[in-house]
Design an enzyme around this catalytic site. Structure first.
Site, PDB file in Angstrom:
ATOM      1  N   ALA A  76      13.731  26.137 -36.145  1.00 26.32           N
ATOM      2  CA  ALA A  76      12.745  27.219 -36.296  1.00 26.32           C
ATOM      3  C   ALA A  76      11.444  26.672 -36.879  1.00 26.32           C
ATOM      4  CB  ALA A  76      13.331  28.306 -37.167  1.00 26.32           C
ATOM      5  N   ARG A  77      11.364  26.684 -38.205  1.00 25.70           N
ATOM      6  CA  ARG A  77      10.228  26.099 -38.905  1.00 25.70           C
ATOM      7  C   ARG A  77      10.768  25.435 -40.165  1.00 25.70           C
ATOM      8  NH1 ARG A  77       7.932  26.576 -34.848  1.00 25.70           N
ATOM      9  NH2 ARG A  77       5.920  27.549 -34.382  1.00 25.70           N
ATOM     10  N   HIS A 135      10.208  17.872 -33.311  1.00 21.17           N
ATOM     11  CA  HIS A 135       9.745  19.211 -32.902  1.00 21.17           C
ATOM     12  C   HIS A 135       9.566  19.305 -31.376  1.00 21.17           C
ATOM     13  CE1 HIS A 135       7.466  22.988 -34.507  1.00 21.17           C
ATOM     14  NE2 HIS A 135       8.107  23.239 -33.377  1.00 21.17           N
ATOM     15  N   ILE A 136      10.703  19.196 -30.663  1.00 17.70           N
ATOM     16  CA  ILE A 136      10.660  19.210 -29.192  1.00 17.70           C
ATOM     17  C   ILE A 136      11.441  20.393 -28.614  1.00 17.70           C
ATOM     18  CG2 ILE A 136      10.278  16.730 -28.917  1.00 17.70           C
ATOM     19  CD1 ILE A 136      13.357  16.479 -28.379  1.00 17.70           C
ATOM     20  N   GLY A 137      11.641  21.430 -29.423  1.00 14.95           N
ATOM     21  CA  GLY A 137      12.457  22.572 -28.993  1.00 14.95           C
ATOM     22  C   GLY A 137      12.127  23.101 -27.606  1.00 14.95           C
ATOM     23  N   GLY A 152      16.849  36.652 -33.057  1.00 11.07           N
ATOM     24  CA  GLY A 152      15.824  37.065 -32.094  1.00 11.07           C
ATOM     25  C   GLY A 152      16.221  36.597 -30.706  1.00 11.07           C
ATOM     26  N   ARG A 153      15.225  36.442 -29.855  1.00 15.74           N
ATOM     27  CA  ARG A 153      15.509  36.053 -28.468  1.00 15.74           C
ATOM     28  C   ARG A 153      16.232  34.712 -28.393  1.00 15.74           C
ATOM     29  NH1 ARG A 153       9.682  38.321 -27.441  1.00 15.74           N
ATOM     30  NH2 ARG A 153       9.406  36.980 -29.236  1.00 15.74           N
ATOM     31  N   ILE A 154      15.769  33.729 -29.189  1.00 15.18           N
ATOM     32  CA  ILE A 154      16.383  32.397 -29.113  1.00 15.18           C
ATOM     33  C   ILE A 154      17.773  32.429 -29.736  1.00 15.18           C
ATOM     34  CG2 ILE A 154      16.126  29.943 -29.698  1.00 15.18           C
ATOM     35  CD1 ILE A 154      13.045  30.470 -29.788  1.00 15.18           C
ATOM     36  N   ARG A 161      17.123  40.395 -40.218  1.00  8.75           N
ATOM     37  CA  ARG A 161      16.424  41.438 -40.974  1.00  8.75           C
ATOM     38  C   ARG A 161      17.013  42.793 -40.638  1.00  8.75           C
ATOM     39  NH1 ARG A 161      10.370  41.372 -39.323  1.00  8.75           N
ATOM     40  NH2 ARG A 161      11.649  41.156 -37.483  1.00  8.75           N
ATOM     41  N   GLU A 181       4.901  18.041 -40.817  1.00 12.38           N
ATOM     42  CA  GLU A 181       5.072  17.320 -39.552  1.00 12.38           C
ATOM     43  C   GLU A 181       3.799  16.557 -39.221  1.00 12.38           C
ATOM     44  OE1 GLU A 181       6.420  20.219 -36.686  1.00 12.38           O
ATOM     45  OE2 GLU A 181       8.083  20.817 -37.967  1.00 12.38           O
TER      46      GLU A 181
END
Ligand code: GLV
Ligand code: GLV
Length: 324
Positions: A241-242, A290-292, A160-162, A182, A271
């Site tokens: 991501a997650r 989680h500091i993306g 995707g964008r990232i 995908r 988390e």
């Protein structure tokens, strides 16, 4: 004419300038702490009768919250690009709009992802612990030797964008870039000089596997025991991501048994992680909380974006960055 002032519940105190902007446009109730999530019962009480909710990824916005809010609820504006914390089917069913904060965090998150990749490759946090613990005796030919990033093969799972922003960074390191997604995009392949690969092939060939998919029923557990076993023993896994996209127990095992070389993680199945989490006992993993998207400028942009969507949606207008 008296304008209707919409009512909005904000689940976390945001930056002062954003709170001020919000309060000029709406009646705001908010959880007063910035560094702790709202207790569930306060959330359920706080949302009663509101037109909009401005939420964080730490809040589960589900049927119970929609019920507590009531039928006048028009919008949930999530201050994140991911919105897996929101039951979107339930929102759709009730006609509640959902918005996210895309684009503004793309480059910031790609920076962090690349930093995590480099830190895991060159053992940066392990090396710093070593120095701080007073264990540095001498330069040594093999001390803290890691993996090369320059010229290596990068496999991006989720283009995707990232993912694309990470691929652009990789060009500067002369990396060969593989991707799995995908849907295949010839345009992306041409623009970024990357190659589409079936997931198994990508895992077998990549020196660095970077996970950047959204969390959906299809991506939950996407990188499991079997997938990790396909990776090279010298390979590094990065997840920005997650957490649930990677099977964490299988990852711990792979790191313990050194069937992969190291990992860099910004996200986790749960988390925050527990103080006795097995990952904390391992040296070959870089762990971030989680500091993306956490740059000062980007977090301000995200808060403003979510605020604009919350106000517009609460007024019954079409909110910017609507995903549902
Ligand atoms: C952060 O994880 C986000 O989804 O914005
Ligand atoms: C290391 O510091 C070197 O000069 O090779």
């Amino acid at each position: 004419m008296v304008l209707h002032r919409p009512r909005i519940y904000v689940t976390r105190r945001l930056q002062d300038v954003v709170m001020d902007e919000l309060m000029q446009q709406a009646d705001i109730t908010f959880h007063p702490e910035a560094d702790r999530p709202v207790p569930r019962e306060d959330l359920l009480r706080g949302v009663q009768g509101v037109d909009g909710i401005l939420s964080m990824l730490t809040e589960r916005i589900d049927r119970e919250v929609f019920d507590a809010a009531g039928p006048q609820l028009k919008v949930v504006a999530n201050m994140a690009v991911g919105y897996d914390n929101i039951d979107v089917e339930e929102a759709r069913r009730r006609g509640v709009k959902v918005t996210n904060t895309p684009d503004v965090l793309t480059e910031t998150t790609a920076d962090l992802t690349f930093a995590l990749l480099m830190a895991a490759a060159r053992r940066l946090t392990e090396a710093e612990r070593f120095l701080r613990e007073g264990r540095w005796q001498t330069w040594s030919p093999t001390l803290l030797a890691g993996q090369d990033v320059y010229g290596a093969t990068l496999g991006i799972v989720g283009m995707g964008r990232i993912g694309q922003a990470v691929a652009r960074r990789a060009q500067g390191f002369a990396m060969r870039v593989l991707y799995h997604n995908r849907s295949r995009s010839v345009q992306t392949e041409q623009a970024l000089g990357c190659e589409y690969k079936p997931l198994d092939e990508l895992l077998r060939e990549a020196d660095f596997v970077v996970v950047l998919t959204p969390l959906t029923p299809e991506t939950r557990g996407l990188i499991g025991r079997r997938e990790l076993s396909l990776m090279k023993p010298s390979a590094v896994l990065v997840n920005a991501a997650r957490g649930p996209v990677v099977d964490e127990a299988a990852l711990v095992e792979a790191l313990q048994n050194r069937t992969i070389w190291s990992a860099g993680l910004d996200v986790y199945e749960r988390e925050p992680i527990a103080p006795d989490h097995p990952l904390l006992a391992l040296d070959n993993v870089v762990l971030l909380p989680h500091i993306g998207s956490a740059s000062i400028r980007t977090r301000l942009e995200m808060a403003r974006m979510a605020a604009r969507s919350a106000v517009a949606g609460a007024l019954g207008e079409e909110p910017p960055n609507r995903v549902v």
